[in-house]
Design an enzyme around this catalytic site. Structure first.
Site, PDB file in Angstrom:
ATOM      1  N   TYR A 208      23.196 -75.660 -16.412  1.00  0.00           N
ATOM      2  CA  TYR A 208      23.145 -76.879 -15.593  1.00  0.00           C
ATOM      3  C   TYR A 208      22.744 -76.543 -14.161  1.00  0.00           C
ATOM      4  O   TYR A 208      22.945 -75.426 -13.693  1.00  0.00           O
ATOM      5  CB  TYR A 208      24.485 -77.620 -15.629  1.00  0.00           C
TER       6      TYR A 208
ATOM      7  N   HIS B  51      34.421 -70.664 -19.159  1.00  0.00           N
ATOM      8  CA  HIS B  51      35.473 -70.162 -18.256  1.00  0.00           C
ATOM      9  C   HIS B  51      36.663 -69.678 -19.082  1.00  0.00           C
ATOM     10  O   HIS B  51      37.087 -70.370 -20.026  1.00  0.00           O
ATOM     11  CB  HIS B  51      35.951 -71.279 -17.324  1.00  0.00           C
TER      12      HIS B  51
ATOM     13  N   HIS C 185      27.814 -70.645 -19.744  1.00  0.00           N
ATOM     14  CA  HIS C 185      29.034 -69.831 -19.630  1.00  0.00           C
ATOM     15  C   HIS C 185      30.253 -70.616 -20.085  1.00  0.00           C
ATOM     16  O   HIS C 185      30.240 -71.853 -20.127  1.00  0.00           O
ATOM     17  CB  HIS C 185      29.233 -69.346 -18.196  1.00  0.00           C
TER      18      HIS C 185
ATOM     19  N   TYR D  17      30.002 -81.273 -17.581  1.00  0.00           N
ATOM     20  CA  TYR D  17      31.459 -81.169 -17.701  1.00  0.00           C
ATOM     21  C   TYR D  17      32.076 -82.560 -17.767  1.00  0.00           C
ATOM     22  O   TYR D  17      31.616 -83.481 -17.081  1.00  0.00           O
ATOM     23  CB  TYR D  17      32.053 -80.457 -16.482  1.00  0.00           C
TER      24      TYR D  17
ATOM     25  N   ARG E 281      22.914 -72.681 -13.284  1.00  0.00           N
ATOM     26  CA  ARG E 281      23.908 -71.735 -13.772  1.00  0.00           C
ATOM     27  C   ARG E 281      23.606 -71.371 -15.223  1.00  0.00           C
ATOM     28  O   ARG E 281      23.355 -72.250 -16.049  1.00  0.00           O
ATOM     29  CB  ARG E 281      25.320 -72.336 -13.691  1.00  0.00           C
TER      30      ARG E 281
END
Lengths: 232, 182
Positions: free
Chosen positions: A142, A157, A155, A103, A152
């Site tokens: 990640y 959000h 995905h 991110y 995870r």
């Protein structure tokens, strides 16, 4: 009669306290929630107009010197209420990691590199039929520290306002066939497998752009309205 | 036709990328109010990755009304909408105004209040609460406050005066903020 919103359907929403997701332990409320009647405050919401988003905000691959690394995808779908009515002209906001799973955020890293051509933030409005569309890249999985060797699944959000504060929904879209899904406590926070599977997008040939981007379809269902007699 | 509602998922720790702050637009003639506070977890530690979203009426107690014909307006009516993140010490600051009294279901009025949604890592769905204003006579008859056990009502009423108010969000334990099933 007053219009109120249907309460959560059995099995569709997680509990606040969910031990497999470690961070809930110190953050989930411990006292019983108080049932809130739906007054005007709960049944109204911001009214979005043409000025809500800029024309290119739906395209997360644009706006940089070069294209971002990774597989380009088109994510589109419809936002409906649980009565099947399209939720029109509402804001959809998305954010995600880059194709390496990183991110663009000061607290993330250094497990994988940043991409100078990717910010990971998109915004779009639904149209009169509740349709929305984004162009982006497939995010990477990640690692995180929830449990030993925790990763995870890929995905994106999603944030939705709907037409009323009561419809507010923040959720995550996953990818079909991701081998990490069975091991992710956030994905597995509800027991109803049908509800869980709604969070997984499906390959969408109609949205696919030949030699450019693979399409994924992700439909979202918000709580719907129903009429109820006023208690006096 | 009945569809199954989509499942809520956590905002996660990196929501700042997608959910930018939204400044509350003050209506003409509004009395500015600054609400500051902290979000604290079950150990009393500051929560540095919470988003606080606020929704409140205008000075007359009214909210924006969407067009009934489904048309798409040129400009947004976001008045009364706000969003702030907490900082490294769990602190937040909401620059807002005292709203009017909103109609209550079944007649009468509610005391001035701000509806609040709080999302963060560790919350699989956002929390819903309300902020009420200190010294408002209408608080005594507010139909929502009346539903809250008397000894917990003060968790919903900001402290202070003169437009500088304090309101903390205590997620667990003694002094736990009242959260609503909305």
């Amino acid at each position: 009669m007053i219009e109120v919103y249907r309460r959560s359907m059995q099995g569709t929403q997680p509990e606040y306290r969910f031990p497999p997701y470690g961070s809930t332990a110190k953050r989930a409320p411990t006292k019983l929630l108080v049932m809130l009647p739906h007054t005007l405050s709960e049944t109204t919401g911001p009214v979005f107009g043409h000025d809500s988003v800029k024309a290119r905000e739906f395209d997360l691959t644009a706006g940089h010197a070069d294209l971002p690394l990774g597989k380009r995808i088109v994510v589109s779908g419809r936002v409906l209420d649980d009565g099947g009515k399209p939720v029109r002209h509402t804001l959809v906001e998305i954010w995600q990691a880059n194709s390496a799973g990183r991110y663009r955020h000061p607290n993330d890293g250094p497990h994988s590199p940043l991409d100078p051509n990717f910010t990971g933030c998109g915004r779009a409005m639904t149209d009169a039929e509740g349709r929305y569309r984004f162009v982006t890249i497939e995010p990477g999985a990640y690692p995180w520290r929830n449990h030993y060797n925790a990763w995870r699944p890929k995905h994106i959000h999603f944030s939705l306002w709907g037409e009323a504060f009561t419809q507010r929904l923040v959720t995550q879209m996953y990818f079909p066939g991701d081998p990490l899904l069975p091991f992710d406590p956030i994905f597995n926070c509800v027991t109803d497998t049908k509800a869980r599977d709604r969070l997984v997008s499906s390959l969408d040939w109609e949205a696919t752009i030949p030699e450019s981007a693979i399409g994924y379809r992700f439909d979202i269902v918000l709580r719907g309205r129903h009429a109820t007699p006023v208690e006096r | 036709m009945s569809l199954q509602q989509s499942t809520s998922q956590t905002f996660g720790p990196y929501f700042h990328i997608g959910l930018k702050p939204i400044a509350v637009r003050l209506p003409a003639g509004a009395k500015p109010v600054v609400i500051t506070g902290r979000v604290l977890d079950g150990d009393g530690k500051p929560v540095s990755d919470a988003a606080i979203e606020t929704w409140q009426a205008d000075l007359t107690g009214a909210y924006p009304v969407p067009s009934t014909d489904g048309s798409y307006p040129a400009t947004s009516t976001l008045a009364g909408l706000g969003r702030v993140p907490t900082d490294a010490e769990g602190r937040f600051r909401i620059d807002t105004y005292l709203p009017g009294c909103v109609a209550a279901p079944g007649g009468g009025l509610q005391a001035p209040h701000i509806l609040v949604a709080i999302g963060m890592r560790g919350l699989l769905k956002h929390l819903v609460t309300r902020i009420y204003f200190p010294g408002e006579a209408a608080n005594a008859d507010d139909p929502v406050l009346k539903l809250v056990p008397a000894d917990r009502r003060d968790t919903l009423i900001a402290r202070g005066a003169s437009g500088e108010l304090q309101w903390d969000v205590v997620l667990q334990g003694a002094g736990e903020t009242v959260f609503f099933d909305c």
